[in-house]
Write a protein that holds these residues in place. Structure first.
Motif, PDB file in Angstrom:
ATOM      1  N   GLY A  85     -17.823 -30.823  45.388  1.00 26.08           N
ATOM      2  CA  GLY A  85     -18.066 -32.059  46.115  1.00 26.08           C
ATOM      3  C   GLY A  85     -18.354 -33.236  45.211  1.00 26.08           C
ATOM      4  O   GLY A  85     -17.827 -33.352  44.106  1.00 26.08           O
ATOM      5  N   LEU A  86     -19.216 -34.121  45.684  1.00 28.92           N
ATOM      6  CA  LEU A  86     -19.621 -35.281  44.892  1.00 28.92           C
ATOM      7  C   LEU A  86     -21.008 -35.727  45.317  1.00 28.92           C
ATOM      8  O   LEU A  86     -21.505 -35.333  46.374  1.00 28.92           O
ATOM      9  N   PHE A  87     -21.614 -36.563  44.467  1.00 32.54           N
ATOM     10  CA  PHE A  87     -22.939 -37.131  44.730  1.00 32.54           C
ATOM     11  C   PHE A  87     -22.795 -38.619  45.036  1.00 32.54           C
ATOM     12  O   PHE A  87     -21.958 -39.308  44.441  1.00 32.54           O
ATOM     13  N   VAL A  88     -23.643 -39.112  45.933  1.00 39.96           N
ATOM     14  CA  VAL A  88     -23.787 -40.546  46.175  1.00 39.96           C
ATOM     15  C   VAL A  88     -25.221 -40.924  45.833  1.00 39.96           C
ATOM     16  O   VAL A  88     -26.165 -40.251  46.271  1.00 39.96           O
ATOM     17  N   VAL A  89     -25.397 -41.960  45.037  1.00 40.70           N
ATOM     18  CA  VAL A  89     -26.743 -42.424  44.704  1.00 40.70           C
ATOM     19  C   VAL A  89     -27.263 -43.276  45.854  1.00 40.70           C
ATOM     20  O   VAL A  89     -26.612 -44.233  46.281  1.00 40.70           O
ATOM     21  N   LEU A  90     -28.437 -42.915  46.362  1.00 38.12           N
ATOM     22  CA  LEU A  90     -29.079 -43.678  47.427  1.00 38.12           C
ATOM     23  C   LEU A  90     -30.135 -44.630  46.880  1.00 38.12           C
ATOM     24  O   LEU A  90     -30.394 -45.681  47.470  1.00 38.12           O
TER      25      LEU A  90
ATOM     26  N   ALA B  16     -27.386 -47.267  43.306  1.00 43.22           N
ATOM     27  CA  ALA B  16     -27.273 -47.135  44.756  1.00 43.22           C
ATOM     28  C   ALA B  16     -25.919 -47.637  45.254  1.00 43.22           C
ATOM     29  O   ALA B  16     -25.500 -48.750  44.931  1.00 43.22           O
ATOM     30  N   GLY B  17     -25.234 -46.783  46.020  1.00 41.85           N
ATOM     31  CA  GLY B  17     -23.922 -47.131  46.548  1.00 41.85           C
ATOM     32  C   GLY B  17     -22.776 -46.647  45.704  1.00 41.85           C
ATOM     33  O   GLY B  17     -21.616 -46.775  46.103  1.00 41.85           O
ATOM     34  N   GLU B  18     -23.065 -46.076  44.531  1.00 43.01           N
ATOM     35  CA  GLU B  18     -22.023 -45.538  43.663  1.00 43.01           C
ATOM     36  C   GLU B  18     -22.066 -44.012  43.682  1.00 43.01           C
ATOM     37  O   GLU B  18     -23.048 -43.407  44.090  1.00 43.01           O
ATOM     38  N   THR B  19     -20.987 -43.387  43.227  1.00 39.60           N
ATOM     39  CA  THR B  19     -20.880 -41.935  43.245  1.00 39.60           C
ATOM     40  C   THR B  19     -20.800 -41.396  41.824  1.00 39.60           C
ATOM     41  O   THR B  19     -20.539 -42.136  40.873  1.00 39.60           O
ATOM     42  N   PHE B  20     -21.030 -40.099  41.706  1.00 37.35           N
ATOM     43  CA  PHE B  20     -20.799 -39.411  40.437  1.00 37.35           C
ATOM     44  C   PHE B  20     -20.536 -37.947  40.747  1.00 37.35           C
ATOM     45  O   PHE B  20     -20.752 -37.468  41.860  1.00 37.35           O
TER      46      PHE B  20
ATOM     47  N   LEU C  14     -13.359 -42.689  49.582  1.00 38.44           N
ATOM     48  CA  LEU C  14     -12.267 -42.445  48.638  1.00 38.44           C
ATOM     49  C   LEU C  14     -11.977 -43.695  47.812  1.00 38.44           C
ATOM     50  O   LEU C  14     -11.711 -43.616  46.601  1.00 38.44           O
ATOM     51  N   GLY C  15     -12.039 -44.860  48.457  1.00 32.77           N
ATOM     52  CA  GLY C  15     -11.829 -46.099  47.722  1.00 32.77           C
ATOM     53  C   GLY C  15     -12.897 -46.317  46.665  1.00 32.77           C
ATOM     54  O   GLY C  15     -12.609 -46.812  45.566  1.00 32.77           O
ATOM     55  N   GLN C  16     -14.131 -45.935  46.962  1.00 29.44           N
ATOM     56  CA  GLN C  16     -15.217 -46.072  45.995  1.00 29.44           C
ATOM     57  C   GLN C  16     -14.986 -45.177  44.786  1.00 29.44           C
ATOM     58  O   GLN C  16     -15.149 -45.603  43.637  1.00 29.44           O
ATOM     59  N   VAL C  17     -14.584 -43.929  45.038  1.00 24.66           N
ATOM     60  CA  VAL C  17     -14.302 -43.002  43.935  1.00 24.66           C
ATOM     61  C   VAL C  17     -13.185 -43.553  43.050  1.00 24.66           C
ATOM     62  O   VAL C  17     -13.267 -43.519  41.821  1.00 24.66           O
ATOM     63  N   MET C  18     -12.143 -44.105  43.662  1.00 25.61           N
ATOM     64  CA  MET C  18     -11.023 -44.647  42.883  1.00 25.61           C
ATOM     65  C   MET C  18     -11.425 -45.910  42.133  1.00 25.61           C
ATOM     66  O   MET C  18     -10.950 -46.154  41.025  1.00 25.61           O
TER      67      MET C  18
END
Length: 260
Positions: free
Chosen positions: A42-47, A70-74, A120-124
């Protein structure tokens, strides 16, 4: 022409829609969330807070390919088959994350397609920023990479505590009108973002201080005018984006040309 893409972040609505599909976790400052080479899913989202992705180069040194606030993924490596994490992930400060497994993310994409496209747009968008950074490492000098890294660090620096009569600032430290403060820990992180030794970064800081872009305050450095760094960096990007001249090869027939 725009010189640099601003960071992309998931909206509060998208994070709220994703929350029922994931597991929240709180991490104390300095805690390692995962290590390179361990199985990923999966993936993580920073809150809240800030997470640093670090590749260990050798004892006492590392390279930081990215930061997540916050609002970004890793950890999106976990979306591939038989995935393993490519970096260490460490909570640089007290942080909260949402982990969404691969199976849960597939359900989210089916059931919430509008917000699924946003994720998906955020990951890209983050992948695009990483490609930009790879380009910087291959084409820019240490000073130019330092400018880019300071701008990125300012965009993801913790905002100062709000005043009693003012609401918390939404966004980065620059939104609060605060200078970027580089203490010993932030300075080390900056060196790892640049991918250069402290000695090389120190030489560049001396030149930037002489130009009035950086101030020394005891053990800290202060960068008060982040937009000035951005403008200086923008000039570099525009020069790098200029067209490459084309010339004929000596002895080549008509129609044959080579890049200089």
């Amino acid at each position: 022409m725009e010189s640099r893409r601003p960071p992309s972040r998931l909206s509060p609505d998208a994070r709220a829609a994703l929350a029922p599909y994931g597991a929240r976790a709180q991490w104390p400052a300095g805690f390692t969330i995962y290590q390179r080479g361990t199985p990923a899913d999966g993936l993580f989202v920073v809150l809240a807070g800030r997470v640093v992705l670090r590749s260990r180069v050798k004892a006492g040194r590392g390279f930081v390919p990215g930061l997540a606030v916050a609002g970004e993924t890793f950890g999106a490596e976990g979306l591939t088959a038989r995935a393993r994490y490519a970096t260490d992930a460490r909570a640089e400060e007290a942080s909260e994350t949402l982990h969404v497994s691969g199976a849960a993310l597939r359900s989210f994409l089916r059931e919430q397609p509008m917000f699924g496209q946003a994720v998906l747009g955020q990951v890209m968008a983050e992948r695009t920023e990483m490609l930009d950074k790879l380009r910087e490492l291959a084409t820019l000098s240490v000073e130019e990479r330092l400018l880019a890294s300071m701008v990125r660090l300012a965009e993801r620096a913790p905002a100062p505590p709000p005043l009693a009569d003012r609401a918390p600032a939404s966004g980065d430290a620059r939104a609060a009108g605060a200078p970027l403060v580089l203490g010993p820990g932030e300075y080390r992180l900056l060196c790892e973002l640049v991918g250069a030794t402290r000695e090389s970064v120190s030489l560049v800081f001396t030149r930037l201080a002489a130009a009035g872009l950086v101030e020394r305050d005891g053990a800290n450095y202060l960068v008060r005018d982040i937009p000035a760094l951005d403008r200086r960096l923008g000039a570099v990007w525009q020069e790098a984006d200029a067209g490459v001249p084309v010339a004929r090869e000596p002895g080549a027939g008509a129609g044959r040309a080579a890049l200089l």
